[in-house]
Design a protein around this motif. Structure first.
Motif, PDB file in Angstrom:
ATOM      1  N   VAL A 109       0.803  -1.217   0.000  1.00 36.60           N
ATOM      2  CA  VAL A 109       0.000   0.000   0.000  1.00 36.60           C
ATOM      3  C   VAL A 109       0.842   1.275   0.000  1.00 36.60           C
ATOM      4  CG1 VAL A 109      -1.677   1.350   1.331  1.00 36.60           C
ATOM      5  CG2 VAL A 109      -2.041  -1.099   0.967  1.00 36.60           C
ATOM      6  N   PRO A 110       1.914   1.400   0.815  1.00 34.83           N
ATOM      7  CA  PRO A 110       2.673   2.663   0.802  1.00 34.83           C
ATOM      8  C   PRO A 110       3.186   3.049  -0.584  1.00 34.83           C
ATOM      9  CG  PRO A 110       3.280   1.345   2.708  1.00 34.83           C
ATOM     10  CD  PRO A 110       2.412   0.470   1.857  1.00 34.83           C
ATOM     11  N   ALA A 111       3.630   2.071  -1.367  1.00 37.28           N
ATOM     12  CA  ALA A 111       4.122   2.396  -2.712  1.00 37.28           C
ATOM     13  C   ALA A 111       2.987   2.876  -3.608  1.00 37.28           C
ATOM     14  CB  ALA A 111       4.811   1.179  -3.323  1.00 37.28           C
ATOM     15  N   HIS A 112       1.817   2.251  -3.483  1.00 38.01           N
ATOM     16  CA  HIS A 112       0.656   2.712  -4.248  1.00 38.01           C
ATOM     17  C   HIS A 112       0.319   4.159  -3.890  1.00 38.01           C
ATOM     18  CE1 HIS A 112      -0.724  -0.706  -6.584  1.00 38.01           C
ATOM     19  NE2 HIS A 112      -0.550  -1.511  -5.538  1.00 38.01           N
ATOM     20  N   ILE A 113       0.343   4.466  -2.598  1.00 35.11           N
ATOM     21  CA  ILE A 113       0.030   5.826  -2.167  1.00 35.11           C
ATOM     22  C   ILE A 113       1.042   6.819  -2.729  1.00 35.11           C
ATOM     23  CG2 ILE A 113      -0.012   7.334  -0.134  1.00 35.11           C
ATOM     24  CD1 ILE A 113      -1.365   5.084   1.409  1.00 35.11           C
ATOM     25  N   ASN A 114       2.315   6.470  -2.691  1.00 32.57           N
ATOM     26  CA  ASN A 114       3.336   7.372  -3.215  1.00 32.57           C
ATOM     27  C   ASN A 114       3.181   7.588  -4.723  1.00 32.57           C
ATOM     28  OD1 ASN A 114       4.703   8.013  -0.827  1.00 32.57           O
ATOM     29  ND2 ASN A 114       5.812   6.079  -0.859  1.00 32.57           N
ATOM     30  N   LEU A 115       2.839   6.528  -5.450  1.00 29.97           N
ATOM     31  CA  LEU A 115       2.609   6.691  -6.888  1.00 29.97           C
ATOM     32  C   LEU A 115       1.385   7.559  -7.158  1.00 29.97           C
ATOM     33  CD1 LEU A 115       3.463   3.109  -8.184  1.00 29.97           C
ATOM     34  CD2 LEU A 115       4.650   5.237  -8.784  1.00 29.97           C
ATOM     35  N   ALA A 116       0.353   7.379  -6.359  1.00 34.84           N
ATOM     36  CA  ALA A 116      -0.838   8.216  -6.517  1.00 34.84           C
ATOM     37  C   ALA A 116      -0.498   9.681  -6.274  1.00 34.84           C
ATOM     38  CB  ALA A 116      -1.931   7.750  -5.557  1.00 34.84           C
ATOM     39  N   ARG A 117       0.369   9.940  -5.307  1.00 32.30           N
ATOM     40  CA  ARG A 117       0.772  11.323  -5.040  1.00 32.30           C
ATOM     41  C   ARG A 117       1.561  11.897  -6.215  1.00 32.30           C
ATOM     42  NH1 ARG A 117       2.577  10.908   1.372  1.00 32.30           N
ATOM     43  NH2 ARG A 117       0.455  10.616   2.179  1.00 32.30           N
ATOM     44  N   LEU A 118       2.429  11.084  -6.821  1.00 31.37           N
ATOM     45  CA  LEU A 118       3.150  11.549  -8.002  1.00 31.37           C
ATOM     46  C   LEU A 118       2.186  11.868  -9.142  1.00 31.37           C
ATOM     47  CD1 LEU A 118       6.277   9.196  -8.090  1.00 31.37           C
ATOM     48  CD2 LEU A 118       6.249  11.649  -7.620  1.00 31.37           C
ATOM     49  N   ASP A 119       1.200  10.990  -9.340  1.00 26.86           N
ATOM     50  CA  ASP A 119       0.209  11.228 -10.394  1.00 26.86           C
ATOM     51  C   ASP A 119      -0.566  12.511 -10.128  1.00 26.86           C
ATOM     52  OD1 ASP A 119       0.884   8.942 -11.822  1.00 26.86           O
ATOM     53  OD2 ASP A 119      -0.515   7.671 -10.698  1.00 26.86           O
ATOM     54  N   LEU A 120      -0.958  12.712  -8.878  1.00 32.17           N
ATOM     55  CA  LEU A 120      -1.730  13.897  -8.522  1.00 32.17           C
ATOM     56  C   LEU A 120      -0.898  15.154  -8.740  1.00 32.17           C
ATOM     57  CD1 LEU A 120      -4.505  14.707  -7.378  1.00 32.17           C
ATOM     58  CD2 LEU A 120      -3.485  14.645  -5.094  1.00 32.17           C
ATOM     59  N   ALA A 121       0.380  15.109  -8.351  1.00 34.51           N
ATOM     60  CA  ALA A 121       1.257  16.265  -8.534  1.00 34.51           C
ATOM     61  C   ALA A 121       1.471  16.579 -10.009  1.00 34.51           C
ATOM     62  CB  ALA A 121       2.602  16.012  -7.847  1.00 34.51           C
ATOM     63  N   ALA A 122       1.398  15.551 -10.846  1.00 28.76           N
ATOM     64  CA  ALA A 122       1.577  15.743 -12.290  1.00 28.76           C
ATOM     65  C   ALA A 122       0.285  16.176 -12.980  1.00 28.76           C
ATOM     66  CB  ALA A 122       2.102  14.459 -12.925  1.00 28.76           C
ATOM     67  N   GLY A 123      -0.783  16.348 -12.196  1.00 32.22           N
ATOM     68  CA  GLY A 123      -2.057  16.780 -12.768  1.00 32.22           C
ATOM     69  C   GLY A 123      -2.936  15.664 -13.263  1.00 32.22           C
ATOM     70  N   HIS A 124      -2.615  14.421 -12.887  1.00 30.02           N
ATOM     71  CA  HIS A 124      -3.395  13.272 -13.351  1.00 30.02           C
ATOM     72  C   HIS A 124      -4.243  12.734 -12.192  1.00 30.02           C
ATOM     73  CE1 HIS A 124      -0.999  13.587 -16.903  1.00 30.02           C
ATOM     74  NE2 HIS A 124       0.114  13.159 -16.326  1.00 30.02           N
ATOM     75  N   ALA A 125      -5.178  13.559 -11.753  1.00 27.99           N
ATOM     76  CA  ALA A 125      -6.019  13.163 -10.623  1.00 27.99           C
ATOM     77  C   ALA A 125      -6.832  11.917 -10.937  1.00 27.99           C
ATOM     78  CB  ALA A 125      -6.943  14.310 -10.227  1.00 27.99           C
ATOM     79  N   ASP A 126      -7.263  11.771 -12.178  1.00 30.81           N
ATOM     80  CA  ASP A 126      -8.070  10.609 -12.540  1.00 30.81           C
ATOM     81  C   ASP A 126      -7.273   9.308 -12.396  1.00 30.81           C
ATOM     82  OD1 ASP A 126      -6.393  11.485 -14.571  1.00 30.81           O
ATOM     83  OD2 ASP A 126      -7.689  10.733 -16.175  1.00 30.81           O
ATOM     84  N   VAL A 127      -5.988   9.353 -12.761  1.00 26.27           N
ATOM     85  CA  VAL A 127      -5.137   8.163 -12.621  1.00 26.27           C
ATOM     86  C   VAL A 127      -4.923   7.843 -11.148  1.00 26.27           C
ATOM     87  CG1 VAL A 127      -2.875   7.181 -13.128  1.00 26.27           C
ATOM     88  CG2 VAL A 127      -4.002   8.656 -14.817  1.00 26.27           C
ATOM     89  N   ALA A 128      -4.652   8.884 -10.357  1.00 22.94           N
ATOM     90  CA  ALA A 128      -4.451   8.680  -8.921  1.00 22.94           C
ATOM     91  C   ALA A 128      -5.714   8.114  -8.281  1.00 22.94           C
ATOM     92  CB  ALA A 128      -4.064  10.002  -8.259  1.00 22.94           C
ATOM     93  N   ARG A 129      -6.868   8.668  -8.683  1.00 22.81           N
ATOM     94  CA  ARG A 129      -8.131   8.204  -8.104  1.00 22.81           C
ATOM     95  C   ARG A 129      -8.387   6.751  -8.451  1.00 22.81           C
ATOM     96  NH1 ARG A 129     -12.164   9.246 -11.200  1.00 22.81           N
ATOM     97  NH2 ARG A 129     -11.443  11.386 -11.613  1.00 22.81           N
ATOM     98  N   ALA A 130      -8.152   6.371  -9.678  1.00 22.11           N
ATOM     99  CA  ALA A 130      -8.388   4.988 -10.103  1.00 22.11           C
ATOM    100  C   ALA A 130      -7.497   4.020  -9.326  1.00 22.11           C
ATOM    101  CB  ALA A 130      -8.138   4.855 -11.598  1.00 22.11           C
ATOM    102  N   ARG A 131      -6.240   4.415  -9.103  1.00 23.84           N
ATOM    103  CA  ARG A 131      -5.309   3.548  -8.365  1.00 23.84           C
ATOM    104  C   ARG A 131      -5.803   3.313  -6.931  1.00 23.84           C
ATOM    105  NH1 ARG A 131      -0.018   2.061  -8.680  1.00 23.84           N
ATOM    106  NH2 ARG A 131       0.378   3.407 -10.500  1.00 23.84           N
ATOM    107  N   ILE A 132      -6.171   4.408  -6.249  1.00 22.93           N
ATOM    108  CA  ILE A 132      -6.604   4.271  -4.848  1.00 22.93           C
ATOM    109  C   ILE A 132      -7.945   3.558  -4.759  1.00 22.93           C
ATOM    110  CG2 ILE A 132      -7.168   5.537  -2.750  1.00 22.93           C
ATOM    111  CD1 ILE A 132      -4.206   5.530  -3.464  1.00 22.93           C
TER     112      ILE A 132
END
Length: 935
Positions: free
Chosen positions: A516-539
């Motif tokens: 889970v921690p790695a998934h959360i960190n990747l979601a944060r990278l996606d969100l910072a890059a402006g890809h909220a939809d990708v981050a949301r789908a992952r979580i």
């Protein structure tokens, strides 16, 4: 969103920055009907018809649950009816909705006292946080709480201060009498109690107190007379009834006591105190069988009381623990004693009884856990010492854990060194923890735990190069551990290498797809890059199988906030918090969410349990400082941040310094940053921030020295050139400042550099020339909203309200849903005499932020100016419920009431506004309307 407010205002209305809310205003028809119902309920309450008021308020809130004045009034109605738990629930709901603390402080503290939740009164109500008019009442209530917690000397001081603030109040006098009694001064207590009776002979509590004092002094006849007088004045006064029965027991009138208890049993068959006292009387009469039966009946009554109901009666909870212990029902006894200690942690008797129970059950470690807090508070009761000593013997403890670990670490045992490091880390001693993990000689400790801990500490202290080296070595030595790869990614991200960090997180997931921690960190990278939809789908994929994982819920809430879905964010955070109230990241996220909505007290409650469990957590303490500052307690915020400044190292000092500066502690902020920047200074964001703070504190010479020393290393850095130019401007070197700021703007043509140059041009060439230059720059940079906002401010300051309005209109084209801009423009339209346009804009602002008192006040005043005073009442009442201290709101409310012909109420509002020492432009008009001469 634009980040700085425009300091334009109606003379009585400063503008503030706020966040969006999904709530909306009800329709005009519903709002008007709700307000009419509220006005009717208020009248009934003031006439003493609490039942009618309660019914009307419940109906009002069913239709309009967001009606804050109704929420507050219903809490007061519950309290007047004796429903303390209902009052507390209602008042806390009002507080969460943004009610002004000064409106609910006294009734809420009273409700807590009625429920015997004394520590909560001390924790939540500090008189210095409230207007002077409430100080005496709150000091008396704090005295009641202190007295109930066996802190009689402190209670007496609180009562004395309350009496000094209001010499006519009866409560402080009664409190002083109770404090004298608790301190063993029965003579002094009697004198004070008799003074209270002499002051108000119809006050039943005063007679009850006199009876208690005389009972204690052995004057049975005088006590009986006082108790009987209290019962004549207030026949249903239960405390006096039980005191009278206890007096009969003490004087040997057991038959009379038993008769009285039998009568009470008929009237109150579910009252466990009756059966417990019956057991006492029957035992004294030698009837052990009936005494045991009465004791069992008391136990049965407690079992029938719903746990939630019992939880609101701490004294009954303690009695339940005693009864169950006496009956040998240890499981039930322990549950009740633990519940009681949750609200009365300093009650020595309850701790001793629970400790004795655990020792009887052969649970010495658990006995130590409950007894040690009393010892730490300095209790030296012989029974406590005996019980705790027995528990220590049973667990084999002969010295403190710290001493044992220190000796073991000194002998070279690596495992003990890890334990000692963890011990030091828990104490906030990071340098000691790092030393513990560094071997005396030879290679690094071969324990994975020790090396991971060292990596975490290096990241916390800002030693990023060391952290990166440690992380690389860990990856080489432990290539199959996902935790190692995840921390390596964190280390790389801290150095700004997002691409390498992503590869490290993905490597962790290649080893464990559910890490889970790695998934959360990747979601944060996606969100910072402006890809909220990708981050949301992952979580969301993870939540499908980990629905109650607090970390995932918190991360999903962050994504929802980024998507401006505050409703979803709030629900997710509340769910995560309900799963674990002590988890730091959850508590911090919920507190910040509530704080952003203006719910300061609710934000503080979100942090409370986590802080008790993790008192040294940096993020928790930073959030606590934010809450303290938002609540106006700058002294507490300053103390919290000062403590952090001494404990934190590395980049965390910038966060501490930023908050110190925000509350006006520039000296503290400078000290924090000087620790980080070092000597010789290290170029970076902290050094630039240090220059800014030195300038803000008027320390121009050291700011200039630092800027010039840093420029030797980075002569063409635009940020440093800007800092240097501003330092030169502060030092009076205007030509040099303009030159360096023009160079900074040439290197990076952005709004920050443009605004810095605008400041310098204003000083060098005058405001008109500088404003013309800024207007030209904004024309060439139409998307530079920060600069346009400053331009609007400049036009407003020059009296060009039409020009300011034009700039605000352009800003609204870019930010049509920004409530601050809507409110700013409404303010300007009112000054231009355009009341209808102002009303429409204010309604839009309030639709986005219906809980903000400033916006509500703007709307109310616009409605008054537009000739609609009946509609103005609702927003103005709401504004007052949230900020009762603002005289301009009271003045506007008075104007609305006067326009409706309700002159008595209008005059009351004018008087309340004039009683404030805060200036407001309507002051002279309020005096005129009251027929008072100008000062």
């Amino acid at each position: 969103m634009i980040q700085r407010p425009l300091p334009m205002r109606l003379p009585s209305f400063p503008i503030i920055l706020c966040l969006l809310s999904l709530s909306a205003l009800p329709t005009v028809a519903r709002a008007d009907a709700a307000q009419q119902r509220y006005e009717s309920a208020l009248g009934a309450f003031e006439r003493g018809d609490v039942a009618t008021a309660t019914i009307q308020l419940k109906n009002l809130l069913l239709e309009s649950p967001g009606h804050l004045p109704g929420q507050v009034l219903l809490g007061r109605a519950y309290l007047r009816a004796g429903d303390a738990a209902g009052a507390e629930k209602q008042l806390r709901k009002a507080a969460d909705m943004g009610a002004d603390p000064s409106l609910i402080a006294v009734p809420l503290a009273t409700a807590l006292i009625m429920q015997e939740r004394y520590q909560a009164v001390l924790d939540d109500f500090d008189p210095k946080d409230y207007p002077e008019g409430l100080a005496s009442e709150l000091l008396s209530l704090r005295g009641d709480a202190l007295l109930a917690l066996d802190r009689a000397a402190e209670a007496e001081a609180s009562y004395a201060e309350a009496e000094r603030r209001d010499a006519t109040a009866l409560a402080p006098l009664l409190g002083r009498a109770r404090a004298r009694l608790a301190l063993g001064d029965t003579e002094g207590a009697e004198a004070l109690a008799r003074a209270a009776v002499a002051r108000d002979g119809k006050h039943a509590p005063a007679w009850y107190l006199l009876g208690t004092v005389l009972h204690t002094r052995g004057d049975a006849g005088g006590a009986a007379h006082a108790y009987d007088t209290a019962l004549e004045l207030q026949p249903e006064f239960d405390a006096v009834r039980f005191a009278r029965i206890t007096l009969d027991i003490d004087t040997g009138r057991l038959d009379a006591a038993l008769e009285a208890l039998d009568r009470l049993a008929e009237a109150q068959p579910a009252e466990p105190r009756v059966q417990y006292l019956r057991a006492v009387v029957l035992n004294r009469l030698g009837d052990s069988d009936r005494a045991l039966a009465a004791l069992k009946e008391a136990g049965a009554i407690f079992q029938r009381i719903p746990p939630k109901a019992l939880a609101t009666r701490p004294a009954a909870t303690l009695l339940a623990g005693v009864v169950h212990y006496s009956l040998g029902e240890f499981g039930r006894a322990e549950a009740e004693l633990q519940r009681y200690l949750g609200s009365h942690p300093r009650h020595l008797g309850a701790r001793k009884l629970l400790g004795q129970l655990r020792l009887r059950q052969q649970r010495p470690h658990d006995a130590v856990a409950v007894l040690e807090p009393a010892l730490r508070e300095g209790q030296s009761d012989p029974e406590l010492l005996t019980l705790l000593g027995s528990a220590y013997l049973a667990t084999g403890r002969e010295a403190s854990a710290a001493e044992l670990l220190t000796k073991a670490a000194g002998a070279g045992f690596g495992r003990a060194r890890e334990r000692l490091a963890l011990y030091h880390l828990a104490q906030g001693r990071i340098d000691s923890a790092l030393l513990d993990l560094r071997p005396k000689a030879g290679p690094a400790p071969d324990s994975l735990q020790a090396r991971l801990l060292r990596l975490v500490l290096e990241l916390r202290t800002g030693a990023l190069e060391d952290a990166d080296a440690t992380a690389r070595a860990l990856v080489d030595d432990y290539p199959t551990h996902p935790l190692v790869h995840n921390l390596a990614g964190v280390a790389r991200l801290a150095r700004g290498d997002a691409a390498s960090a992503r590869k490290a997180f993905e490597a962790a997931l290649a080893l464990d797809a559910e890490f889970v921690p790695a998934h959360i960190n990747l979601a944060r990278l996606d969100l910072a890059a402006g890809h909220a939809d990708v981050a949301r789908a992952r979580i969301d994929r993870l939540l499908a199988t980990h629905a109650e994982h607090p970390g995932l819920l918190v991360e999903r809430s962050r994504i929802a906030l980024a998507e401006k879905d505050t409703g979803t964010a709030g629900r997710l955070l509340e769910k995560a918090f309900a799963l674990d109230e002590t988890r730091p990241d959850t508590a911090v996220a919920l507190a910040r969410f509530r704080l952003a909505r203006g719910e300061v007290e609710a934000a503080g409650r979100a942090l409370a349990r986590a802080l008790r469990s993790h008192p040294d957590d940096v993020e928790l303490n930073l959030a606590q400082a934010d809450v303290q500052a938002a609540g106006g307690d700058t002294a507490a915020a300053r103390a919290t941040l000062e403590r952090l400044s001494r404990a934190v190292t590395g980049t965390g000092l910038q966060e501490v310094a930023r908050r110190q500066a925000a509350i006006g502690d520039l000296a503290g902020a400078i000290w924090s940053l000087e620790r980080q920047v070092g000597d010789p200074p290290e170029m970076g964001p902290a050094a630039l921030q240090l220059i800014d703070y030195r300038l803000a504190a008027g320390r121009v010479a050291p700011a200039l020295r630092l800027a010039r020393e840093l420029r030797k290393r980075a002569p063409e850095d635009p940020d440093l050139l800007r800092a240097l130019g501003l330092a030169e401007l502060a030092g009076g070197e205007r030509a040099a400042a303009v030159r360096h700021l023009r160079r900074a703007l040439g290197l990076r043509d952005d709004a920050r550099n443009a605004l810095a140059l605008y400041r310098a041009l204003t000083a060098a060439q005058g405001s008109a020339a500088a404003r013309r230059w800024l207007a030209d720059w904004v024309t060439r940079h139409p998307q530079a909203d920060d600069a346009r906002l400053v331009l609007a401010e400049a036009l407003f300051a020059e009296g060009d309200h039409a020009g300011a309005a034009a700039q605000l209109e352009r800003l609204l084209e870019h930010h049509p849903d920004d409530p601050r801009l809507l409110n700013n423009l409404a303010t300007v339209r009112l000054l231009l005499g355009e009341a209808d346009a102002a009303r429409a804009l204010a309604e839009r602002a309030v639709a986005f932020r219906p809980e903000d008192p400033r916006y509500l006040d703007t709307l109310g005043w616009a409605l008054v100016e537009a000739g609609q005073p009946e509609r103005a009442l609702a927003p103005l009442r709401q504004a007052h419920a949230r900020r009762a201290d603002l005289p301009d709101i009271r003045y506007h409310l008075g104007r609305a009431l006067e326009a409706l012909g309700r002159m008595d109420e209008a005059r009351a509002e004018y008087r309340a506004a004039l009683a404030s020492d805060q200036p407001f432009p309507g002051r002279d008009d309020a005096r005129k309307r009251l027929g008072r001469p100008a000062p």
